[in-house]
Scaffold this motif. Structure first.
Motif, PDB file in Angstrom:
ATOM      1  N   VAL A   1       0.839  -1.194   0.000  1.00  0.00           N
ATOM      2  CA  VAL A   1       0.000   0.000   0.000  1.00  0.00           C
ATOM      3  C   VAL A   1       0.874   1.244   0.000  1.00  0.00           C
ATOM      4  N   ALA A   2       0.274   2.355  -0.406  1.00  0.00           N
ATOM      5  CA  ALA A   2       0.987   3.634  -0.445  1.00  0.00           C
ATOM      6  C   ALA A   2       1.251   4.120   0.980  1.00  0.00           C
ATOM      7  N   PRO A   3       2.238   5.002   1.155  1.00  0.00           N
ATOM      8  CA  PRO A   3       2.543   5.500   2.510  1.00  0.00           C
ATOM      9  C   PRO A   3       1.384   6.271   3.141  1.00  0.00           C
ATOM     10  N   PHE A   4       0.494   6.827   2.307  1.00  0.00           N
ATOM     11  CA  PHE A   4      -0.639   7.600   2.831  1.00  0.00           C
ATOM     12  C   PHE A   4      -1.882   6.738   3.042  1.00  0.00           C
ATOM     13  N   ALA A   5      -1.784   5.446   2.775  1.00  0.00           N
ATOM     14  CA  ALA A   5      -2.902   4.538   3.047  1.00  0.00           C
ATOM     15  C   ALA A   5      -3.010   4.301   4.550  1.00  0.00           C
ATOM     16  N   ILE A   6      -4.205   3.895   4.971  1.00  0.00           N
ATOM     17  CA  ILE A   6      -4.382   3.525   6.375  1.00  0.00           C
ATOM     18  C   ILE A   6      -3.568   2.266   6.653  1.00  0.00           C
ATOM     19  N   SER A   7      -2.869   2.277   7.742  1.00  0.00           N
ATOM     20  CA  SER A   7      -2.033   1.140   8.112  1.00  0.00           C
ATOM     21  C   SER A   7      -2.511   0.548   9.425  1.00  0.00           C
ATOM     22  N   ALA A   8      -2.533  -0.768   9.487  1.00  0.00           N
ATOM     23  CA  ALA A   8      -2.949  -1.435  10.730  1.00  0.00           C
ATOM     24  C   ALA A   8      -1.972  -1.169  11.864  1.00  0.00           C
TER      25      ALA A   8
END
Length: 389
Positions: free
Chosen positions: A3-10
């Motif tokens: 995922v992109a760095p600006f995606a929500i991350s768990a």
């Protein structure tokens, strides 16, 4: 694909209101999606109006099929933008959980009846459904969704500058940063909602005979898609007894493709300019990142205006909407006047309410939970002596 760095991350996520051990087999967002799908509110969407009341036909969209189509569009968009697909899907599937029976006609009636008691809004009701009204777990009410999913559900249409009393109270307990934009995943869910319902409402309107293909010839995007489809059929000598049906489906497919493609291109350009490095960079931006180009936004607005004028305000739908408002209003007046008429669990909640406002909210929650069919049957049970209670 990462995922992109600006995606929500768990990791790090902001967790849940009630602490739970994480699943060993699913991400937090997959777990949220699964909880939405298994909820009673989600199942009830099968018999709630999108445009046409449930008994008007077996093949028109319902709130459930609409939500599934939104989730499909949103997940495809999220994949292209390298966002988290699972939380995008969870927000998309949950976004209409607060709708009343009979669609916007039912909501308008319930909002009018609840005006002295804090009003009614389907977006807030969706939050109530997933944080309070679902009763499935021993340790808490609601679904105990993650902060990120709740934030997306509360703000998918943009910052909430003037939250109603209930949402303000919830936010005081579980801060959702209401003044900021939501994540890119939630913004995708909101735009997928527009794309999906414009496509399928055109489809259902033609199928119902309330609008014709010829009516669409001058409509931006739609008229061009229709002409291209007709030209292709003529040049390839495609003849079929199902020609109008095939033209309709192909036209809708192309309209959705134009809207989705423009949304992706414009959003990618916005992301390149903003250069966000975290999900919070998206939330703290000065405007929505996920959006149409100005030209397509204007065309999309013209499609919306057409649907309101020619479909949603069609005299046949006006008649059904009138009956829906009358039925919903009558249900509220009868039950608000005598809470002893409520079924057991709702009556117990109403009796326990400490204020008239909270008592009326129980009545509104009960009515909002109804399907079209149940609301019609309950109205008969409460008004027709020949129908057993």
């Amino acid at each position: 694909m990462p995922v992109a760095p600006f995606a929500i991350s768990a990791r790090p996520g902001r967790g849940r209101l009630y602490e739970e051990a994480e699943s060993t087999t699913r991400s937090p967002w997959q777990r949220d999606r699964d909880r939405v799908i298994h909820s009673s509110g989600f199942r009830r969407l099968q018999y709630k109006t999108q445009v046409f009341i449930n008994h008007e036909g077996d093949f028109f969209r319902t709130r459930l099929t609409h939500s599934l189509e939104v989730a499909q569009v949103a997940r495809s968009l999220a994949r292209r933008l390298r966002l988290d697909e699972d939380i995008t899907e969870a927000i998309s599937l949950a976004h209409d959980l607060g709708h009343t029976p009979f669609g916007h006609a039912g909501e308008d009636a319930l909002a009018a009846q609840m005006a002295p008691w804090g009003g009614f809004d389907h977006n807030t009701q969706a939050m109530r459904q997933v944080t309070l009204l679902e009763r499935r777990y021993l340790d808490f009410n609601g679904l105990n969704l993650t902060w990120e999913t709740l934030e997306g559900l509360a703000k998918h249409n943009g910052p909430v500058d003037r939250p109603d009393a209930w949402l303000s109270q919830y936010d005081s307990m579980h801060k959702l940063d209401l003044s900021q934009y939501a994540s890119a995943e939630a913004q995708i869910a909101a735009m997928a909602d527009d794309i999906a319902y414009h496509g399928h409402d055109l489809d259902d309107g033609i199928k119902a005979g309330l609008i014709s293909l010829d009516d669409l010839e001058t409509l931006p995007i739609v008229g061009e898609a229709l002409e291209n489809v007709r030209s292709y059929a003529r040049s390839n000598q495609i003849l079929s007894g199902e020609m109008e049906q095939r033209l309709r489906h192909e036209m809708v497919r192309r309209v959705i493709n134009v809207l989705a493609t423009d949304l992706l291109t414009t959003t990618e350009n916005n992301l390149a300019r903003l250069d966000p490095q975290t999900a919070d960079d998206i939330r703290q931006a000065s405007g929505p990142v996920v959006r149409f180009s100005p030209a397509i936004a204007e065309a999309n607005g013209a499609i919306r205006e057409f649907l309101f004028a020619r479909l949603y305000r069609h005299w046949k739908l006006n008649r059904m909407a009138h009956k829906a408002r009358e039925t919903t209003s009558a249900l509220f007046r009868i039950l608000a006047d005598d809470i002893e008429l409520l079924p057991d669990e709702w009556r117990i909640s109403a009796r326990a309410a400490k204020t008239d406002s909270s008592k009326m909210r129980v009545v509104a929650d009960y009515i909002a939970s109804m399907t079209d069919r149940y609301a019609m049957e309950e109205h008969l049970r409460l008004t027709d002596l020949s129908i057993p209670g």
